[in-house]
Design a protein around this motif. Structure first.
Motif, PDB file in Angstrom:
ATOM      1  N   HIS A  11       0.864  -1.183   0.000  1.00 32.20           N
ATOM      2  CA  HIS A  11       0.000   0.000   0.000  1.00 32.20           C
ATOM      3  C   HIS A  11       0.898   1.229   0.000  1.00 32.20           C
ATOM      4  N   ALA A  12       0.673   2.131  -0.962  1.00 35.64           N
ATOM      5  CA  ALA A  12       1.517   3.325  -1.084  1.00 35.64           C
ATOM      6  C   ALA A  12       0.645   4.567  -1.287  1.00 35.64           C
ATOM      7  N   PRO A  13       0.001   5.039  -0.214  1.00 33.94           N
ATOM      8  CA  PRO A  13      -0.922   6.161  -0.357  1.00 33.94           C
ATOM      9  C   PRO A  13      -0.280   7.557  -0.348  1.00 33.94           C
ATOM     10  N   SER A  14       1.032   7.632  -0.169  1.00 35.21           N
ATOM     11  CA  SER A  14       1.686   8.943  -0.093  1.00 35.21           C
ATOM     12  C   SER A  14       2.977   8.921  -0.914  1.00 35.21           C
ATOM     13  N   ASP A  15       3.545  10.094  -1.109  1.00 35.02           N
ATOM     14  CA  ASP A  15       4.817  10.178  -1.838  1.00 35.02           C
ATOM     15  C   ASP A  15       5.897   9.358  -1.133  1.00 35.02           C
ATOM     16  N   LYS A  19       7.931   6.054  -2.432  1.00 30.79           N
ATOM     17  CA  LYS A  19       9.398   5.962  -2.454  1.00 30.79           C
ATOM     18  C   LYS A  19       9.867   4.614  -1.917  1.00 30.79           C
ATOM     19  N   LEU A  20       9.171   4.087  -0.910  1.00 27.72           N
ATOM     20  CA  LEU A  20       9.531   2.777  -0.358  1.00 27.72           C
ATOM     21  C   LEU A  20       9.311   1.675  -1.394  1.00 27.72           C
ATOM     22  N   VAL A  21       8.183   1.713  -2.091  1.00 26.91           N
ATOM     23  CA  VAL A  21       7.921   0.722  -3.136  1.00 26.91           C
ATOM     24  C   VAL A  21       8.979   0.828  -4.230  1.00 26.91           C
ATOM     25  N   ASP A  55       6.665 -16.875  -6.402  1.00 26.87           N
ATOM     26  CA  ASP A  55       7.598 -17.762  -5.698  1.00 26.87           C
ATOM     27  C   ASP A  55       7.990 -17.185  -4.337  1.00 26.87           C
ATOM     28  N   ALA A  56       7.713 -15.906  -4.139  1.00 25.51           N
ATOM     29  CA  ALA A  56       7.941 -15.226  -2.859  1.00 25.51           C
ATOM     30  C   ALA A  56       7.131 -13.937  -2.900  1.00 25.51           C
ATOM     31  N   ILE A  57       6.880 -13.370  -1.723  1.00 21.82           N
ATOM     32  CA  ILE A  57       6.057 -12.156  -1.644  1.00 21.82           C
ATOM     33  C   ILE A  57       6.622 -11.206  -0.596  1.00 21.82           C
ATOM     34  N   ILE A  58       6.572  -9.920  -0.917  1.00 20.35           N
ATOM     35  CA  ILE A  58       6.856  -8.864   0.051  1.00 20.35           C
ATOM     36  C   ILE A  58       5.557  -8.107   0.262  1.00 20.35           C
ATOM     37  N   LEU A  59       5.160  -7.963   1.498  1.00 19.66           N
ATOM     38  CA  LEU A  59       3.964  -7.217   1.865  1.00 19.66           C
ATOM     39  C   LEU A  59       4.387  -5.884   2.461  1.00 19.66           C
ATOM     40  N   GLY A  60       3.669  -4.826   2.104  1.00 19.79           N
ATOM     41  CA  GLY A  60       3.976  -3.517   2.659  1.00 19.79           C
ATOM     42  C   GLY A  60       2.711  -2.814   3.082  1.00 19.79           C
ATOM     43  N   THR A  61       2.759  -2.179   4.232  1.00 17.93           N
ATOM     44  CA  THR A  61       1.577  -1.489   4.736  1.00 17.93           C
ATOM     45  C   THR A  61       1.957  -0.281   5.567  1.00 17.93           C
ATOM     46  N   THR A  62       1.043   0.636   5.623  1.00 16.63           N
ATOM     47  CA  THR A  62       1.138   1.710   6.592  1.00 16.63           C
ATOM     48  C   THR A  62       0.494   1.221   7.888  1.00 16.63           C
ATOM     49  N   GLU A  63       0.831   1.890   8.967  1.00  8.86           N
ATOM     50  CA  GLU A  63       0.175   1.629  10.250  1.00  8.86           C
ATOM     51  C   GLU A  63      -1.018   2.581  10.333  1.00  8.86           C
TER      52      GLU A  63
END
Length: 155
Positions: A11-15, A19-21, A55-63
């Motif tokens: 999830h990338a709701p901001s600039d 940048k992290l993605v 074959d693998a996954i990276i999950l990303g989230t805001t708190e």
């Protein structure tokens, strides 16, 4: 040798979260990585088929209010049962962009990952507090780590 697939569901709701993605993808695309294709799909667009092909996954989230983003929760709600039996053991990693401490978010995602029986490739990366430029380096390192692990057959 067929290329392995690294899926990034973040999830990338901001600039800054974008940048992290971008940093994750840059790390995974290192010239040292030869046999890995990396693909980012926003959580609301990710499907069970995306996970089944990975074959693998990276999950990303805001708190968000001490929990994962609603978008990542929606991803799990839609994909959990369709992938449960076929993707046990899927190597995974998580990063959390946490304004506070990330504890509740981490606990919630870890609980779901336990139910899915996915395998942690490394401890979750929790990027706490005010934005710091080093978060970009940490995300790039995570992308490289996951792609290198797949490329070398470690996971």
């Amino acid at each position: 040798m067929p290329k392995k697939r690294l899926l990034v569901v973040a999830h990338a709701p901001s600039d800054n979260t974008q940048k992290l993605v971008d940093a994750l993808l840059r790390g995974a695309a290192s010239p040292d990585i030869e046999n890995v294709d990396t693909r980012w799909v926003a959580p609301l667009q990710a499907t069970p088929d995306d996970v089944l092909q990975a074959d693998a996954i990276i999950l990303g989230t805001t708190e968000n209010l001490g929990y994962m983003s609603g978008a990542l929760k929606d991803f799990f709600d839609r994909c959990y049962y369709p992938v449960l039996e076929e993707k046990q053991g899927l190597p995974c990693a998580l990063y959390i962009r946490a304004g506070m401490d990330g504890t509740g978010t981490r606990r919630a995602v870890e609980s779901i990952i336990t139910g899915l029986r996915w395998t942690w490739a490394r401890d979750p990366l929790v990027l706490r507090g005010e934005w710091q430029e080093r978060f970009i380096e940490d995300a790039e390192e995570l992308g490289l780590y996951m792609a290198a692990g797949l490329d070398s057959g470690i996971f």
